[in-house]
Design an enzyme around this catalytic site. Structure first.
Site, PDB file in Angstrom:
ATOM      1  N   GLU A 160       4.688  10.700  -5.789  1.00  0.00           N
ATOM      2  CA  GLU A 160       3.604   9.689  -6.108  1.00  0.00           C
ATOM      3  C   GLU A 160       2.384  10.000  -6.614  1.00  0.00           C
ATOM      4  O   GLU A 160       1.258  10.466  -5.214  1.00  0.00           O
ATOM      5  CB  GLU A 160       3.406   8.702  -5.499  1.00  0.00           C
ATOM      6  CG  GLU A 160       3.099   7.479  -6.208  1.00  0.00           C
ATOM      7  CD  GLU A 160       2.565   6.142  -5.412  1.00  0.00           C
ATOM      8  OE1 GLU A 160       2.323   6.222  -4.311  1.00  0.00           O
ATOM      9  OE2 GLU A 160       2.813   4.879  -6.353  1.00  0.00           O
ATOM     10  N   CYS A 206       1.880   0.694  -8.380  1.00  0.00           N
ATOM     11  CA  CYS A 206       3.104   0.882  -7.961  1.00  0.00           C
ATOM     12  C   CYS A 206       4.558   0.704  -8.670  1.00  0.00           C
ATOM     13  O   CYS A 206       5.187   1.381  -8.288  1.00  0.00           O
ATOM     14  CB  CYS A 206       2.943   0.335  -6.830  1.00  0.00           C
ATOM     15  SG  CYS A 206       3.716  -1.615  -7.104  1.00  0.00           S
ATOM     16  N   GLY A 217       0.991  -0.919  -0.272  1.00  0.00           N
ATOM     17  CA  GLY A 217       0.056  -0.186  -0.096  1.00  0.00           C
ATOM     18  C   GLY A 217       1.081   1.186  -0.230  1.00  0.00           C
ATOM     19  O   GLY A 217       1.972   1.345  -0.233  1.00  0.00           O
ATOM     20  N   SER A 218       0.354   2.496   0.565  1.00  0.00           N
ATOM     21  CA  SER A 218       1.068   3.537   0.589  1.00  0.00           C
ATOM     22  C   SER A 218       2.246   3.395   0.903  1.00  0.00           C
ATOM     23  O   SER A 218       1.915   2.847   2.694  1.00  0.00           O
ATOM     24  CB  SER A 218      -0.228   5.168   0.529  1.00  0.00           C
ATOM     25  OG  SER A 218      -0.778   4.568   2.410  1.00  0.00           O
ATOM     26  N   THR A 219       3.241   4.524   1.140  1.00  0.00           N
ATOM     27  CA  THR A 219       4.230   4.588   2.300  1.00  0.00           C
ATOM     28  C   THR A 219       3.806   5.089   3.378  1.00  0.00           C
ATOM     29  O   THR A 219       4.143   4.922   4.743  1.00  0.00           O
ATOM     30  CB  THR A 219       5.365   5.775   1.341  1.00  0.00           C
ATOM     31  OG1 THR A 219       5.931   5.227   0.022  1.00  0.00           O
ATOM     32  CG2 THR A 219       6.584   6.239   2.684  1.00  0.00           C
ATOM     33  N   GLU A 220       2.773   6.154   3.384  1.00  0.00           N
ATOM     34  CA  GLU A 220       2.230   6.994   4.481  1.00  0.00           C
ATOM     35  C   GLU A 220       1.608   5.598   5.440  1.00  0.00           C
ATOM     36  O   GLU A 220       1.789   5.432   6.807  1.00  0.00           O
ATOM     37  CB  GLU A 220       0.863   7.419   4.278  1.00  0.00           C
ATOM     38  CG  GLU A 220       0.735   8.357   5.269  1.00  0.00           C
ATOM     39  CD  GLU A 220      -0.684   9.077   5.044  1.00  0.00           C
ATOM     40  OE1 GLU A 220      -0.885   9.210   3.410  1.00  0.00           O
ATOM     41  OE2 GLU A 220      -1.361   9.821   5.634  1.00  0.00           O
ATOM     42  N   VAL A 221       1.328   4.293   4.855  1.00  0.00           N
ATOM     43  CA  VAL A 221       0.286   3.897   6.245  1.00  0.00           C
ATOM     44  C   VAL A 221       1.317   2.867   5.992  1.00  0.00           C
ATOM     45  O   VAL A 221       1.314   2.486   7.188  1.00  0.00           O
ATOM     46  CB  VAL A 221      -1.067   3.186   5.327  1.00  0.00           C
ATOM     47  CG1 VAL A 221      -1.414   1.711   6.242  1.00  0.00           C
ATOM     48  CG2 VAL A 221      -1.983   3.703   4.842  1.00  0.00           C
ATOM     49  N   GLY A 222       2.193   2.370   5.831  1.00  0.00           N
ATOM     50  CA  GLY A 222       3.263   1.921   5.815  1.00  0.00           C
ATOM     51  C   GLY A 222       4.391   1.859   6.931  1.00  0.00           C
ATOM     52  O   GLY A 222       4.942   1.200   7.635  1.00  0.00           O
TER      53      GLY A 222
HETATM   54  P1  NAP Z   1      -3.438   2.907   1.102  1.00  0.00           P
HETATM   55  O1  NAP Z   1      -4.223   3.592   1.669  1.00  0.00           O
HETATM   56  O2  NAP Z   1      -2.067   2.347   2.060  1.00  0.00           O
HETATM   57  O3  NAP Z   1      -3.769   0.831   2.011  1.00  0.00           O
HETATM   58  C1  NAP Z   1      -3.698  -0.204   1.614  1.00  0.00           C
HETATM   59  C2  NAP Z   1      -4.144  -1.152   2.592  1.00  0.00           C
HETATM   60  O4  NAP Z   1      -4.103  -0.812   3.934  1.00  0.00           O
HETATM   61  C3  NAP Z   1      -5.961  -1.223   2.484  1.00  0.00           C
HETATM   62  O5  NAP Z   1      -6.211  -2.703   2.708  1.00  0.00           O
HETATM   63  C4  NAP Z   1      -6.454  -0.167   3.892  1.00  0.00           C
HETATM   64  O6  NAP Z   1      -7.152  -0.367   4.599  1.00  0.00           O
HETATM   65  C5  NAP Z   1      -4.999   0.035   4.316  1.00  0.00           C
HETATM   66  N1  NAP Z   1      -5.169   0.316   5.426  1.00  0.00           N
HETATM   67  C6  NAP Z   1      -4.716   1.655   5.787  1.00  0.00           C
HETATM   68  N2  NAP Z   1      -5.004   2.462   6.800  1.00  0.00           N
HETATM   69  C7  NAP Z   1      -4.515   1.143   7.433  1.00  0.00           C
HETATM   70  C8  NAP Z   1      -4.142   1.459   9.531  1.00  0.00           C
HETATM   71  N3  NAP Z   1      -3.406   2.469   9.712  1.00  0.00           N
HETATM   72  N4  NAP Z   1      -3.679   0.025   9.449  1.00  0.00           N
HETATM   73  C9  NAP Z   1      -3.716  -0.714   9.097  1.00  0.00           C
HETATM   74  N5  NAP Z   1      -4.051  -1.296   7.673  1.00  0.00           N
HETATM   75  C10 NAP Z   1      -4.625  -0.046   6.680  1.00  0.00           C
HETATM   76  O7  NAP Z   1      -2.789   2.197  -0.036  1.00  0.00           O
HETATM   77  P2  NAP Z   1      -4.426   2.090  -1.299  1.00  0.00           P
HETATM   78  O8  NAP Z   1      -4.417   3.489  -1.384  1.00  0.00           O
HETATM   79  O9  NAP Z   1      -4.750   2.004  -0.899  1.00  0.00           O
HETATM   80  O10 NAP Z   1      -3.533   1.816  -2.345  1.00  0.00           O
HETATM   81  C11 NAP Z   1      -2.256   3.015  -3.295  1.00  0.00           C
HETATM   82  C12 NAP Z   1      -0.571   2.527  -2.685  1.00  0.00           C
HETATM   83  O11 NAP Z   1      -0.009   1.656  -2.413  1.00  0.00           O
HETATM   84  C13 NAP Z   1      -0.105   2.922  -3.343  1.00  0.00           C
HETATM   85  O12 NAP Z   1       0.825   4.285  -2.671  1.00  0.00           O
HETATM   86  C14 NAP Z   1       0.626   2.380  -4.624  1.00  0.00           C
HETATM   87  O13 NAP Z   1       1.947   2.412  -4.728  1.00  0.00           O
HETATM   88  C15 NAP Z   1       1.013   1.182  -3.008  1.00  0.00           C
HETATM   89  N6  NAP Z   1       1.569   0.150  -3.812  1.00  0.00           N
HETATM   90  C16 NAP Z   1       2.245  -0.484  -3.769  1.00  0.00           C
HETATM   91  C17 NAP Z   1       2.872  -1.874  -4.825  1.00  0.00           C
HETATM   92  C18 NAP Z   1       3.874  -2.748  -4.115  1.00  0.00           C
HETATM   93  O14 NAP Z   1       4.470  -3.784  -4.557  1.00  0.00           O
HETATM   94  N7  NAP Z   1       4.996  -2.308  -4.578  1.00  0.00           N
HETATM   95  C19 NAP Z   1       1.561  -2.282  -5.687  1.00  0.00           C
HETATM   96  C20 NAP Z   1       0.020  -2.068  -5.620  1.00  0.00           C
HETATM   97  C21 NAP Z   1       0.096  -0.726  -4.593  1.00  0.00           C
HETATM   98  P3  NAP Z   1      -8.643   0.406   3.382  1.00  0.00           P
HETATM   99  O15 NAP Z   1      -8.288   1.065   2.865  1.00  0.00           O
HETATM  100  O16 NAP Z   1      -9.208  -0.848   4.001  1.00  0.00           O
HETATM  101  O17 NAP Z   1      -8.844   1.752   4.444  1.00  0.00           O
END
Ligand code: NAP
Ligand code: MG
Length: 502
Positions: free
Chosen positions: A404, A307, A251-256
């Site tokens: 990004e 990504c 997911g996003s770097t911020e949530v990471g």
């Molecule tokens: P996201 O907001 O970080 O969400 C990813 C997952 O984390 C979702 O299941 C989300 O749940 C969950 N989440 C949100 N807040 C959380 C918390 N505080 N604790 C635990 N889990 C939490 O990312 P996104 O907006 O869905 O996806 C886009 C991002 O993913 C982009 O930055 C992209 O670059 C990255 N990405 C990276 C790769 C890679 O392989 N490197 C692949 C694909 C995407 P909810 O959505 O249900 O709230």
């Protein structure tokens, strides 16, 4: 896809019409919470399903089920050939159900159904086959060793064994629900782990169908548990849970970052696949039309919600004019629309929020002085549409160059022969380091830049060459660890050393 197919097909209508639930300890359940999440088709904005929104109670129950299955169940101790057999069966089922799986993915995510079907059939099923093969090859080592303790003439046999890491929490995003799930699920299962899945609230359905198929394949109850819910409730509880041994997050770097903080409680392992701003470097000896088409695809596939997207184009100034012409032409030729329509390459953005985020960046790019070569405007709804945008006259400090966007926005920078010695530094001046590509007929140039680009994966004359065998992951703020390949399964194993004095 035959011309007469009407979507959703009957099979998928039946799936959508069923209650959507959590899967805990081998049983489908609505859980204790009364909260729900509405799921929409981003191409039509029609609601397609409602799923329960689990919270702490559901996560706790799912972790307990995974723990019990790990401690007492057959899965971690099963004969490797038997575990492989179940994974091969799972792979066969995924291939056999690729029509419905990809249809569900297109419905909830919007991506081209052609691309989704191709991915499920060719890539995702082979992922499970690849890791099924690993189950029988998880060997340790023996080493000549003389531990410090003991008498000088003692003999020793020292060996390592590989054990599954334990209970794994998997948190996945919406942009490629099935592929990203498979990157984690296949190696974790092959290693003998048990797990709890928390898919993105925007795309919970394809994951649910995969879990149904896993049960059909014979994966025992408690090995795979699924909790639907939001990141802030279900995801956060999974990340902080003391009985989870590892979190695998995409997911996003911020949530990471928040996952890392939450994991500090019990020091669980953390694997992160995060954002990117990947470079595409084109030298003046590259084939112009072929490379321009590939560069447009590298950036705009999945409407830029990818990504690995090649969002920063570094173009040799000697071919600037003809290349940009070909790039513009290739970009404008992409058919935008509902992923079920024939020939559609670019589906909608996932949500209204994502659309306004992308449009905000485009406005900011113009305000900062970049120029639009094509696209950048919204198309009328229903559905969340933005025409793929190419920015020229960009400078390294612009937000469209640094951040990004996760949408269809490509930024072009040019370089001259004189810039080449410094070019790798310019390219690497980014918080991210996920993917990248170099386009040239000169293998010296290609290899030199492939080595100098600071990212987890670089391809020469291709972009994002992803395969089950090839490690994938990010440097810098693009993540921790690697998925795919041998490293992809080692990430779900822990090493134990056993020393025998005899
Ligand atoms: P996201 O907001 O970080 O969400 C990813 C997952 O984390 C979702 O299941 C989300 O749940 C969950 N989440 C949100 N807040 C959380 C918390 N505080 N604790 C635990 N889990 C939490 O990312 P996104 O907006 O869905 O996806 C886009 C991002 O993913 C982009 O930055 C992209 O670059 C990255 N990405 C990276 C790769 C890679 O392989 N490197 C692949 C694909 C995407 P909810 O959505 O249900 O709230
Ligand atoms: Mg999010």
């Amino acid at each position: 896809m035959s011309e007469r197919t009407v979507f959703p097909t009957r099979t998928v209508r039946e799936f959508l019409g069923k209650p959507h639930q959590h899967y805990i300890g081998g049983k489908w359940t609505s859980g204790a919470s009364a909260k729900t999440i509405e799921v929409f088709n981003p191409a039509t904005e029609e609601q397609i399903a409602t799923v329960p929104a689990g919270g702490e109670a559901e996560i706790d129950a799912a972790v307990a089920a995974a723990r019990e299955a790990f401690d007492t169940g057959p899965w971690p101790n099963m004969a490797p050939t038997e575990r492989a057999g179940i994974l091969f069966r799972f792979a066969d089922l995924i291939a056999a159900h690729s029509d419905a799986l990809s249809e569900i993915e297109t419905l909830e995510n919007g991506m081209s159904n052609f691309l989704s079907k191709f991915t499920v059939e060719q890539f995702i099923s082979s992922f499970f086959r690849y890791y099924a093969g690993w189950t029988t090859k998880l060997t340790g080592e023996t080493m000549p060793s003389r531990p410090l303790l003991g008498a000088p003439d003692d003999e020793w046999l020292v060996m390592t064994v590989k054990d599954p890491i334990g209970v794994v929490g998997m948190i996945t995003p919406w942009n490629a629900p099935l592929a990203i799930l498979s990157h984690k699920l296949a190696p974790a299962l092959a290693a003998g782990c048990t797990l709890v899945l928390k898919p993105a609230e925007l795309t919970p359905l394809a994951t649910q169908r995969m879990v149904e198929l896993s049960a059909e394949a014979g994966i025992p109850p408690g090995v795979i548990n699924l909790v639907q819910g939001t990141g802030s409730e279900a995801g956060a509880q999974l990340a902080r849970h003391d009985d989870v041994d590892k979190i695998s997050f995409t997911g996003s770097t911020e949530v990471g970052r928040s996952i890392i903080r939450a994991a500090a409680g019990n020091l669980k392992r953390v694997q992160l696949e995060l954002g990117g701003k990947s470079p595409v470097v084109v030298f003046d000896d590259a084939d112009i039309v072929e490379t321009a088409t590939a560069a447009a695809t590298a950036c705009f596939i999945f409407s830029g919600q990818n990504c690995m997207a090649g969002t920063r184009l570094f173009l040799h100034e000697r071919i600037e004019e003809p290349f940009l012409d070909a790039l513009k032409q290739a970009t404008e030729a992409f058919k935008i629309g509902n992923g079920f329509e024939d020939g559609v390459m670019l589906g909608p953005l996932i949500s209204a929020t994502q659309k306004s985020r992308v449009l905000r960046y485009i406005k900011q790019g113009l305000a900062e002085g970049a120029e639009l070569l094509t696209g950048g405007d919204a198309l009328p709804g229903p559905g969340h549409w933005v025409k793929p945008a190419i920015f020229t006259k960009t400078t390294p400090d612009m937000s469209i160059v640094r951040e990004e966007i996760f949408g269809p926005v490509l930024v072009v920078q040019t370089f001259s022969d004189a810039d080449v010695p410094q070019l790798a530094n310019t390219i690497n001046d980014s918080d991210y380091g996920l993917s990248g590509s170099v386009w040239t007929q000169n293998i010296q140039h290609g290899l030199r830049f492939a080595r100098m680009i600071d990212s987890g994966q670089v391809s020469i004359n291709a972009h994002a060459a992803i395969a089950p065998e090839t490690p994938f992951g990010g440097n810098k703020q693009s993540g921790w660890g690697r998925e795919c390949g041998r490293e992809g399964i080692e990430a779900y194993l822990k090493t134990k050393a056993i020393s025998i004095r005899h």
